[in-house]
Design a protein around this motif. Sequence first.
Motif, PDB file in Angstrom:
ATOM      1  N   ALA A  88      -8.963  63.505  18.294  1.00 23.78           N
ATOM      2  CA  ALA A  88      -9.419  64.022  19.581  1.00 23.78           C
ATOM      3  C   ALA A  88     -10.682  63.334  20.091  1.00 23.78           C
ATOM      4  O   ALA A  88     -10.897  63.259  21.281  1.00 23.78           O
ATOM      5  N   SER A  89     -11.500  62.836  19.210  1.00 26.67           N
ATOM      6  CA  SER A  89     -12.773  62.254  19.602  1.00 26.67           C
ATOM      7  C   SER A  89     -12.606  60.851  20.178  1.00 26.67           C
ATOM      8  O   SER A  89     -11.975  59.995  19.577  1.00 26.67           O
ATOM      9  N   GLN A  90     -13.191  60.636  21.353  1.00 23.18           N
ATOM     10  CA  GLN A  90     -13.154  59.309  21.951  1.00 23.18           C
ATOM     11  C   GLN A  90     -14.002  58.329  21.172  1.00 23.18           C
ATOM     12  O   GLN A  90     -13.691  57.149  21.107  1.00 23.18           O
ATOM     13  N   SER A  91     -15.069  58.810  20.557  1.00 20.74           N
ATOM     14  CA  SER A  91     -15.937  57.906  19.811  1.00 20.74           C
ATOM     15  C   SER A  91     -15.211  57.350  18.584  1.00 20.74           C
ATOM     16  O   SER A  91     -15.459  56.210  18.183  1.00 20.74           O
ATOM     17  N   ASP A  92     -14.305  58.131  17.997  1.00 20.64           N
ATOM     18  CA  ASP A  92     -13.532  57.630  16.864  1.00 20.64           C
ATOM     19  C   ASP A  92     -12.667  56.456  17.301  1.00 20.64           C
ATOM     20  O   ASP A  92     -12.558  55.449  16.604  1.00 20.64           O
ATOM     21  N   ARG A  93     -12.030  56.569  18.440  1.00 20.42           N
ATOM     22  CA  ARG A  93     -11.178  55.497  18.944  1.00 20.42           C
ATOM     23  C   ARG A  93     -12.002  54.257  19.247  1.00 20.42           C
ATOM     24  O   ARG A  93     -11.591  53.133  18.975  1.00 20.42           O
ATOM     25  N   ILE A  94     -13.173  54.454  19.808  1.00 16.31           N
ATOM     26  CA  ILE A  94     -14.053  53.326  20.113  1.00 16.31           C
ATOM     27  C   ILE A  94     -14.472  52.633  18.830  1.00 16.31           C
ATOM     28  O   ILE A  94     -14.476  51.397  18.756  1.00 16.31           O
ATOM     29  N   GLU A  95     -14.794  53.419  17.802  1.00 15.86           N
ATOM     30  CA  GLU A  95     -15.178  52.831  16.513  1.00 15.86           C
ATOM     31  C   GLU A  95     -14.026  52.040  15.909  1.00 15.86           C
ATOM     32  O   GLU A  95     -14.236  50.947  15.375  1.00 15.86           O
ATOM     33  N   LEU A  96     -12.817  52.573  15.992  1.00 16.59           N
ATOM     34  CA  LEU A  96     -11.654  51.859  15.463  1.00 16.59           C
ATOM     35  C   LEU A  96     -11.410  50.572  16.243  1.00 16.59           C
ATOM     36  O   LEU A  96     -11.094  49.533  15.660  1.00 16.59           O
ATOM     37  N   ASP A  97     -11.542  50.643  17.559  1.00 18.54           N
ATOM     38  CA  ASP A  97     -11.371  49.449  18.385  1.00 18.54           C
ATOM     39  C   ASP A  97     -12.425  48.399  18.054  1.00 18.54           C
ATOM     40  O   ASP A  97     -12.126  47.203  17.982  1.00 18.54           O
ATOM     41  N   ASN A  98     -13.666  48.860  17.856  1.00 25.43           N
ATOM     42  CA  ASN A  98     -14.744  47.935  17.503  1.00 25.43           C
ATOM     43  C   ASN A  98     -14.480  47.284  16.145  1.00 25.43           C
ATOM     44  O   ASN A  98     -14.713  46.085  15.965  1.00 25.43           O
ATOM     45  N   LEU A  99     -13.990  48.072  15.195  1.00 25.52           N
ATOM     46  CA  LEU A  99     -13.687  47.532  13.876  1.00 25.52           C
ATOM     47  C   LEU A  99     -12.539  46.526  13.950  1.00 25.52           C
ATOM     48  O   LEU A  99     -12.600  45.453  13.358  1.00 25.52           O
ATOM     49  N   ALA A 100     -11.511  46.856  14.710  1.00 26.10           N
ATOM     50  CA  ALA A 100     -10.373  45.935  14.858  1.00 26.10           C
ATOM     51  C   ALA A 100     -10.823  44.632  15.523  1.00 26.10           C
ATOM     52  O   ALA A 100     -10.416  43.543  15.107  1.00 26.10           O
ATOM     53  N   ALA A 101     -11.658  44.748  16.541  1.00 28.55           N
ATOM     54  CA  ALA A 101     -12.159  43.553  17.218  1.00 28.55           C
ATOM     55  C   ALA A 101     -13.043  42.728  16.287  1.00 28.55           C
ATOM     56  O   ALA A 101     -12.973  41.493  16.272  1.00 28.55           O
ATOM     57  N   ALA A 102     -13.865  43.410  15.490  1.00 28.34           N
ATOM     58  CA  ALA A 102     -14.727  42.705  14.545  1.00 28.34           C
ATOM     59  C   ALA A 102     -13.888  42.014  13.472  1.00 28.34           C
ATOM     60  O   ALA A 102     -14.149  40.864  13.111  1.00 28.34           O
TER      61      ALA A 102
END
Length: 166
Positions: A88-102
């Motif tokens: 449910a948390s948008q910040s979790d998705r952002i963190e996952l996206d950042n990790l995938a991009a990294a």
Amino acid sequence: MDSAAILAELPRLRRYARALVGDRMAADDLVQDTLERAWSRLDRWRPGSDLRTWLFAIMHNLRIDQLRRQAVECVPIDEDAHLLPVRASQSDRIELDNLAAALARVPEEQRAVLLLISLEEMSYAEVAAALGIPLGTVMSRLCRGREHLRQILAGDPASPRLKVVR
């Protein structure tokens, strides 16, 4: 060996392929190619050896072949990304996206080691066997990959994408 043993490894193969190539369809193609190659070369598998390591070695070699054939780097659009389960948390998705991009910025040889050890929980020896590299090289790539990932996630401007020398 029966087909059930290979099918039992399918979730691991799909997870690793998806993390390695970043695109669901390309990952599925890589898994399919891996299974086709495994079936066609089943006579080369030594009974009693680790089936998972053998399959990951096949996948690794296929991926290297794909990279050698690529003339132009293409960034595919993953149309099925919205189908992935998200918390449910948008910040979790952002963190996952950042990790995938990294992770995508980490050189392929280091990323492969990082994913096999952290995602697939393989031992250093299993990774060395799967990738066909010495144990010391596994440890070196893991250390460099972790440090590179750490710098990227910290936003360190001194973390340019390293060129792979072959």
